[in-house]
Write a protein that holds these residues in place. Structure first.
Motif, PDB file in Angstrom:
ATOM      1  N   ASP A 177       0.807  -1.224   0.000  1.00 24.78           N
ATOM      2  CA  ASP A 177       0.000   0.000   0.000  1.00 24.78           C
ATOM      3  C   ASP A 177       0.843   1.279   0.000  1.00 24.78           C
ATOM      4  OD1 ASP A 177      -2.508  -1.285   0.114  1.00 24.78           O
ATOM      5  OD2 ASP A 177      -2.292  -1.578   2.288  1.00 24.78           O
ATOM      6  N   TYR A 178       2.134   1.177   0.222  1.00 26.01           N
ATOM      7  CA  TYR A 178       2.946   2.389   0.371  1.00 26.01           C
ATOM      8  C   TYR A 178       2.765   3.391  -0.777  1.00 26.01           C
ATOM      9  CZ  TYR A 178       5.690   0.868   4.466  1.00 26.01           C
ATOM     10  OH  TYR A 178       6.092   0.496   5.728  1.00 26.01           O
ATOM     11  N   PRO A 179       2.831   2.992  -2.042  1.00 26.55           N
ATOM     12  CA  PRO A 179       2.687   3.989  -3.109  1.00 26.55           C
ATOM     13  C   PRO A 179       1.338   4.708  -3.081  1.00 26.55           C
ATOM     14  CG  PRO A 179       3.676   1.983  -3.974  1.00 26.55           C
ATOM     15  CD  PRO A 179       3.217   1.660  -2.592  1.00 26.55           C
ATOM     16  N   ALA A 180       0.259   3.972  -2.839  1.00 23.65           N
ATOM     17  CA  ALA A 180      -1.066   4.601  -2.802  1.00 23.65           C
ATOM     18  C   ALA A 180      -1.204   5.530  -1.597  1.00 23.65           C
ATOM     19  CB  ALA A 180      -2.151   3.525  -2.776  1.00 23.65           C
ATOM     20  N   ILE A 181      -0.615   5.147  -0.457  1.00 29.96           N
ATOM     21  CA  ILE A 181      -0.648   6.019   0.724  1.00 29.96           C
ATOM     22  C   ILE A 181       0.092   7.318   0.438  1.00 29.96           C
ATOM     23  CG2 ILE A 181       0.188   6.268   3.093  1.00 29.96           C
ATOM     24  CD1 ILE A 181      -0.322   3.268   3.447  1.00 29.96           C
ATOM     25  N   ALA A 182       1.265   7.208  -0.191  1.00 32.53           N
ATOM     26  CA  ALA A 182       2.026   8.412  -0.531  1.00 32.53           C
ATOM     27  C   ALA A 182       1.211   9.333  -1.437  1.00 32.53           C
ATOM     28  CB  ALA A 182       3.346   8.025  -1.205  1.00 32.53           C
ATOM     29  N   GLU A 183       0.430   8.762  -2.344  1.00 26.81           N
ATOM     30  CA  GLU A 183      -0.406   9.577  -3.237  1.00 26.81           C
ATOM     31  C   GLU A 183      -1.491  10.312  -2.459  1.00 26.81           C
ATOM     32  OE1 GLU A 183      -1.935   7.261  -6.437  1.00 26.81           O
ATOM     33  OE2 GLU A 183       0.049   6.698  -7.201  1.00 26.81           O
ATOM     34  N   VAL A 184      -2.115   9.641  -1.505  1.00 25.69           N
ATOM     35  CA  VAL A 184      -3.155  10.281  -0.688  1.00 25.69           C
ATOM     36  C   VAL A 184      -2.550  11.426   0.124  1.00 25.69           C
ATOM     37  CG1 VAL A 184      -4.714   9.959   1.278  1.00 25.69           C
ATOM     38  CG2 VAL A 184      -4.645   8.259  -0.553  1.00 25.69           C
ATOM     39  N   LEU A 185      -1.403  11.176   0.743  1.00 24.31           N
ATOM     40  CA  LEU A 185      -0.755  12.208   1.551  1.00 24.31           C
ATOM     41  C   LEU A 185      -0.310  13.386   0.688  1.00 24.31           C
ATOM     42  CD1 LEU A 185       1.378   9.955   3.938  1.00 24.31           C
ATOM     43  CD2 LEU A 185      -0.777  11.110   4.445  1.00 24.31           C
ATOM     44  N   GLN A 186       0.189  13.111  -0.511  1.00 24.47           N
ATOM     45  CA  GLN A 186       0.635  14.187  -1.391  1.00 24.47           C
ATOM     46  C   GLN A 186      -0.549  15.043  -1.834  1.00 24.47           C
ATOM     47  OE1 GLN A 186       4.244  14.572  -2.385  1.00 24.47           O
ATOM     48  NE2 GLN A 186       3.201  16.549  -2.376  1.00 24.47           N
ATOM     49  N   ALA A 187      -1.684  14.406  -2.076  1.00 24.79           N
ATOM     50  CA  ALA A 187      -2.874  15.162  -2.463  1.00 24.79           C
ATOM     51  C   ALA A 187      -3.377  16.024  -1.309  1.00 24.79           C
ATOM     52  CB  ALA A 187      -3.970  14.200  -2.923  1.00 24.79           C
TER      53      ALA A 187
END
Length: 324
Positions: free
Chosen positions: A13-23
């Motif tokens: 899940d790390y890449p998707a979590i990073a995307e949520v946090l970046q947004a």
């Protein structure tokens, strides 16, 4: 109201979590590497993470943890982040309920959370849940490329003329005691750093892991003032790499017996000079809102305050005093 699927975090899940946090925080650098490093906790730290999905898309994340350096077995931090496109749909509330359920076996007595003043919805939500303001601190940013050293001519030289050596840890690596000396200085300097909880012991071995084993460690950006008469490190100011086009200031501090000698200012000027040499766009730093001594230095240097961050504390029950 939406009905998201909430499940425990998995490594993929790390890449998707990073995307949520970046947004959610577009002005902060987020990366898989940063998340992985932050998850390398000491063995005593209890932590967990949950993600929310809608139709297979990750739309939110929540995690709980404890604080190395402010450790208490029953005190936790909790953060809930929902992708901006999916807010006000009950996703954050659902994540928060799951996190609270996960915390119950640990018998928490307090929970710390954080948001920023330009997020009024999050502030209102925390207050509604019973959280109270605990501490405020500014992030300030310096435009490195347009910094003019002419206004600060002679400041570094004056400190060196007084007998102090201003060195980077890169220059001091040949000294087999440089890690111990930095740790000893850090132990004293941290005593004066405002924080939302009580200090806890940090072992030398753990400190070395935090600093020297970090992929964001920048030895040429960790500056110390050395008293040549004793060999003791007496002041420090540190820069850390990030995943963005800026450097992050870590701790700046001076031993109490060596204050009012211009050491902190000289070290920060050395750090700015390095950043210019490296072609860095910006330096960021954080200061508690009442820390006037350090705020005054940063204001004079031209650091510009951003919206203030606020720590909120939920007290679940009063702490039982330790027997004397």
């Amino acid at each position: 109201m939406r009905n998201p699927k909430i499940r425990p975090f998995e490594a993929h899940d790390y890449p998707a979590i990073a995307e949520v946090l970046q947004a959610a925080w577009p002005d902060e650098a987020q990366s898989v590497d940063r998340l992985r490093e932050d998850d390398r906790h000491a063995p005593e730290i209890k932590w967990g993470r949950f993600v929310a999905e809608l139709e297979g898309q990750m739309v939110g994340v929540a995690h709980y943890t404890q604080f190395e350096g402010m450790y208490h077995p029953q005190k936790f931090g909790v953060w809930v982040t929902v992708h901006p496109a999916f807010r006000s749909q009950g996703i954050g509330k659902a994540l928060y309920r799951v996190v609270l359920e996960a915390l119950q076996p640990h018998d928490p007595i307090s929970i710390l959370s954080t948001t920023r003043e330009d997020q009024p919805q999050a502030m209102a939500w925390l207050k509604k849940l019973g959280y109270a303001e605990k501490m405020k601190y500014w992030e300030s940013r310096l435009d490195v490329r347009n910094f003019d050293f002419a206004s600060w001519a002679g400041k570094i030289e004056a400190v060196e003329a007084a007998g102090f050596q201003l060195k980077s840890l890169k220059e001091l690596e040949a000294d087999p005691q440089h890690r111990q000396k930095l740790y000893d200085l850090w132990l004293e300097a941290r005593l004066d750093v405002p924080r939302p909880g009580e200090l806890s012991e940090v072992r030398f071995e753990d400190y070395c892991k935090w600093v020297f084993e970090s992929s964001y460690y920048l030895p040429e950006g960790h500056f110390v003032a050395v008293d040549p008469h004793t060999g003791q490190y007496v002041a420090l100011s540190t820069l850390w790499k990030t995943d963005g086009d800026y450097l992050q200031t870590g701790l700046t501090g001076t031993r109490r017996a060596y204050r009012r000698k211009g050491l902190a200012l000289a070290l920060k000027l050395k750090a700015i000079k390095l950043a210019q040499t490296l072609g860095i766009r910006e330096i960021r730093t954080g200061n508690e809102s009442n820390n006037r001594a350090m705020l005054a230095i940063n204001e004079a240097l031209g650091f510009v305050k951003q919206p203030i961050w606020i720590d909120y504390l939920l007290t679940l029950r009063e702490e039982t005093p330790s027997p004397s």
